[in-house]
Scaffold this motif. Sequence first.
Motif, PDB file in Angstrom:
ATOM      1  N   UNK A   1      49.084  39.916  17.015  1.00  0.00           N
ATOM      2  CA  UNK A   1      48.226  38.815  16.539  1.00  0.00           C
ATOM      3  C   UNK A   1      47.252  38.546  17.357  1.00  0.00           C
ATOM      4  N   UNK A   2      46.918  39.176  18.387  1.00  0.00           N
ATOM      5  CA  UNK A   2      45.900  39.156  19.346  1.00  0.00           C
ATOM      6  C   UNK A   2      46.043  39.604  20.546  1.00  0.00           C
ATOM      7  N   UNK A   3      45.401  39.293  21.742  1.00  0.00           N
ATOM      8  CA  UNK A   3      45.871  39.834  23.092  1.00  0.00           C
ATOM      9  C   UNK A   3      45.532  38.810  24.257  1.00  0.00           C
ATOM     10  N   UNK A   4      45.912  38.901  25.489  1.00  0.00           N
ATOM     11  CA  UNK A   4      45.486  38.225  26.646  1.00  0.00           C
ATOM     12  C   UNK A   4      45.070  39.286  27.441  1.00  0.00           C
ATOM     13  N   UNK A   5      43.701  38.698  28.005  1.00  0.00           N
ATOM     14  CA  UNK A   5      42.842  39.724  28.863  1.00  0.00           C
ATOM     15  C   UNK A   5      42.740  39.127  30.209  1.00  0.00           C
ATOM     16  N   UNK A   6      42.916  39.641  31.518  1.00  0.00           N
ATOM     17  CA  UNK A   6      42.467  39.263  32.611  1.00  0.00           C
ATOM     18  C   UNK A   6      41.242  40.133  33.000  1.00  0.00           C
ATOM     19  N   UNK A   7      40.337  39.785  33.462  1.00  0.00           N
ATOM     20  CA  UNK A   7      39.199  40.448  34.062  1.00  0.00           C
ATOM     21  C   UNK A   7      38.772  40.070  35.454  1.00  0.00           C
ATOM     22  N   UNK A   8      38.631  41.165  36.359  1.00  0.00           N
ATOM     23  CA  UNK A   8      38.094  40.898  37.725  1.00  0.00           C
ATOM     24  C   UNK A   8      36.677  40.069  37.725  1.00  0.00           C
ATOM     25  N   UNK A   9      36.386  39.183  38.583  1.00  0.00           N
ATOM     26  CA  UNK A   9      35.065  38.524  38.536  1.00  0.00           C
ATOM     27  C   UNK A   9      34.161  39.511  39.346  1.00  0.00           C
ATOM     28  N   UNK A  10      34.716  40.217  40.238  1.00  0.00           N
ATOM     29  CA  UNK A  10      33.721  41.256  41.203  1.00  0.00           C
ATOM     30  C   UNK A  10      34.038  42.561  41.015  1.00  0.00           C
ATOM     31  N   UNK A  11      33.140  43.355  40.992  1.00  0.00           N
ATOM     32  CA  UNK A  11      33.337  44.910  40.656  1.00  0.00           C
ATOM     33  C   UNK A  11      34.275  45.385  42.018  1.00  0.00           C
ATOM     34  N   UNK A  12      34.988  46.353  41.757  1.00  0.00           N
ATOM     35  CA  UNK A  12      35.869  47.002  42.938  1.00  0.00           C
ATOM     36  C   UNK A  12      37.071  46.130  42.927  1.00  0.00           C
ATOM     37  N   UNK A  13      37.224  44.966  42.315  1.00  0.00           N
ATOM     38  CA  UNK A  13      38.569  44.308  42.508  1.00  0.00           C
ATOM     39  C   UNK A  13      39.494  45.069  41.940  1.00  0.00           C
ATOM     40  N   UNK A  14      40.617  45.423  42.466  1.00  0.00           N
ATOM     41  CA  UNK A  14      41.879  45.910  41.779  1.00  0.00           C
ATOM     42  C   UNK A  14      43.020  44.921  41.351  1.00  0.00           C
ATOM     43  N   UNK A  15      43.320  45.155  40.021  1.00  0.00           N
ATOM     44  CA  UNK A  15      44.290  44.314  39.206  1.00  0.00           C
ATOM     45  C   UNK A  15      45.440  45.084  39.359  1.00  0.00           C
ATOM     46  N   UNK A  16      46.763  44.552  39.396  1.00  0.00           N
ATOM     47  CA  UNK A  16      48.115  45.585  39.350  1.00  0.00           C
ATOM     48  C   UNK A  16      49.105  44.760  38.495  1.00  0.00           C
ATOM     49  N   UNK A  17      50.226  45.148  39.038  1.00  0.00           N
ATOM     50  CA  UNK A  17      51.544  44.620  38.289  1.00  0.00           C
ATOM     51  C   UNK A  17      51.697  43.106  38.323  1.00  0.00           C
ATOM     52  N   UNK A  18      51.192  42.570  39.295  1.00  0.00           N
ATOM     53  CA  UNK A  18      51.379  41.145  39.390  1.00  0.00           C
ATOM     54  C   UNK A  18      50.440  40.467  38.309  1.00  0.00           C
TER      55      UNK A  18
END
Length: 182
Positions: free
Chosen positions: A147-164
């Motif tokens: 039905x859709x998606x949840x998206x998290x985006x970093x505010x700054x380039x180079x920020x690593x997003x992970x399992x958390x």
Amino acid sequence: MKATGVVRRIDDLGRIVIPKEIRKTLRIKEGSPLEIFTEKDGDIILRKYSPIGEITSFSSEYVESLSKVTDLIAIITDKDVVIAVSGTQKKDLLEQKISSSLEKIMDKRESVIYDDSQAILITEKGNEEKELKSQVIVPIISDSEITGSVILLAKEPGTKLGKEEEKIAQIAANFLGNQMEI
């Protein structure tokens, strides 16, 4: 309302065929639910049905909390457009059509984590400044349907997003999916 110049007749079972070109342009696939509206002057309006659209105000509040807790840009989409945004200027993304890349990710029914070099455009319009940063994308599934998606985006380039961050987005997607089933 925009005229298409296409005229179709209703068959003996009361059906009408929506031309392939219109279905393709509006991303209407076989089995897609459509809502039917009538107006006093006799017009009939077909609109793609979005179950997540029914909880749009709730989604806006939820995305605000997600953004505050994670200090990331938080986005919720239905299958066609961005319906809620927090952590950045809403006008850049809100109500924009989602990209075909995002649609393909949702169709796979799996969450993904992208760093800056792998990031996809979230919307067709493509606001690269806001979108091409580390991303976590999790599809929202309700009653076995995407039905859709949840998206998290970093505010700054180079920020690593992970399992958390992925787990946080999965919790949000699961919660929203459950809300649509109630």
